[in-house]
Design a protein around this motif. Structure first.
Motif, mmCIF file in Angstrom:
data_model
loop_
_atom_site.group_PDB
_atom_site.id
_atom_site.type_symbol
_atom_site.label_atom_id
_atom_site.label_comp_id
_atom_site.label_asym_id
_atom_site.label_seq_id
_atom_site.Cartn_x
_atom_site.Cartn_y
_atom_site.Cartn_z
ATOM 1 N N UNK A 56 23.033 34.373 35.323
ATOM 2 C CA UNK A 56 23.191 34.376 36.772
ATOM 3 C C UNK A 56 24.644 34.632 37.170
ATOM 4 N N UNK A 57 25.567 33.934 36.531
ATOM 5 C CA UNK A 57 26.968 34.042 36.918
ATOM 6 C C UNK A 57 27.652 35.291 36.382
ATOM 7 N N UNK A 58 27.122 35.866 35.311
ATOM 8 C CA UNK A 58 27.678 37.135 34.854
ATOM 9 C C UNK A 58 27.397 38.242 35.868
ATOM 10 N N UNK A 59 26.226 38.176 36.509
ATOM 11 C CA UNK A 59 25.923 39.132 37.579
ATOM 12 C C UNK A 59 26.756 38.826 38.826
ATOM 13 N N UNK A 60 26.924 37.535 39.086
ATOM 14 C CA UNK A 60 27.693 37.134 40.262
ATOM 15 C C UNK A 60 29.161 37.527 40.125
ATOM 16 N N UNK A 61 29.657 37.557 38.893
ATOM 17 C CA UNK A 61 31.050 37.925 38.677
ATOM 18 C C UNK A 61 31.341 39.330 39.197
ATOM 19 N N UNK A 62 30.399 40.233 39.026
ATOM 20 C CA UNK A 62 30.597 41.596 39.507
ATOM 21 C C UNK A 62 30.800 41.601 41.022
ATOM 22 N N UNK A 63 30.017 40.765 41.694
ATOM 23 C CA UNK A 63 30.154 40.656 43.153
ATOM 24 C C UNK A 63 31.501 40.045 43.527
ATOM 25 N N UNK A 64 31.924 39.023 42.781
ATOM 26 C CA UNK A 64 33.197 38.367 43.073
ATOM 27 C C UNK A 64 34.370 39.325 42.856
ATOM 28 N N UNK A 65 34.286 40.123 41.797
ATOM 29 C CA UNK A 65 35.350 41.094 41.527
ATOM 30 C C UNK A 65 35.403 42.145 42.625
ATOM 31 N N UNK A 66 34.240 42.554 43.126
ATOM 32 C CA UNK A 66 34.198 43.517 44.225
ATOM 33 C C UNK A 66 34.872 42.946 45.467
#
Length: 211
Positions: A46-56
């Motif tokens: 879940x958080x590995x996918x969320x990291x992409x959003x956070x980096x964006x």
């Protein structure tokens, strides 16, 4: 697990003995490993996918024009490995001094807190929390406890752990067929329940941790 069983220091021990002896010695540990590995799988995915959003979101603020995947690879895997490597000998020394139970419960509680708060943190804090080296504390304590309990059957025990991680992975596949794991509500329920069960089991069975 079958492939590892029987590979012990005493070459006269057969595969069946390695298999059954390993199960006898650490079957009490199975629920904790299974629930915690499921919690790790759900939280990590879940958080590995969320990291992409956070980096964006972070790139929108700093507007540097660099591709997300460049930062993602460094922050998701590279830096955590570099931070975790020097931490492992220190953790190993701590566990060798008899603090395996304390190390494991610290790791389980840390993951419970981490995966609960991560989805709600701003990008910079998310990245900082992600880089905290909890996994070396978790897996070193797990393998140390199992090694102590399976003297002469360490290879069989390694196969046992590999089997448990595979079962956890299969469980995630099954859960994803009936639940929407990417839903924040489902994610929170799974993370909270899996790690709470792991911690409760460790506290109930703590007498088994004596060498």
């Amino acid at each position: 697990m079958t492939g590892y069983s029987g590979k012990v220091r005493d070459a006269t021990v057969d595969l069946k003995t390695g298999f059954t002896e390993t199960l006898r010695r650490i079957k009490w540990f199975t629920p904790l490993m299974l629930t915690s590995y499921i919690g790790l799988a759900v939280g990590g995915a879940f958080n590995s996918l969320l990291m992409d959003e956070k980096i964006s979101q972070l790139r929108t603020v700093i507007n540097d024009g660099v591709e997300n995947r460049y930062f993602y690879g460094i922050l998701y895997g590279s830096i955590p490995v570099l931070i975790g490597a020097p931490a492992r000998p220190l953790i190993g020394r701590l566990i060798d001094r008899g603090y395996a139970k304390e190390a494991l419960i610290t790791a389980l509680i840390s993951y419970l807190v981490l995966f609960t708060v991560l989805p709600f943190t701003p990008p910079v804090l998310f990245i900082i929390l992600w880089l905290i080296p909890i996994y070396p504390l978790y897996d070193t304590s797990i393998y140390s406890i199992i090694s102590w309990k399976t003297y002469r059957f360490e290879a069989s025990a390694s196969g046992f752990v590999a089997s448990i991680t595979s079962l956890a992975g299969i469980s995630i596949l099954i859960l994803n067929m009936v639940l929407t794991i990417e839903s924040i509500e489902v994610y929170m329920i799974l993370v909270l329940s899996m790690f709470t069960l792991s911690i409760a089991h460790l506290l109930i069975k703590e007498n088994h941790l004596d060498r």
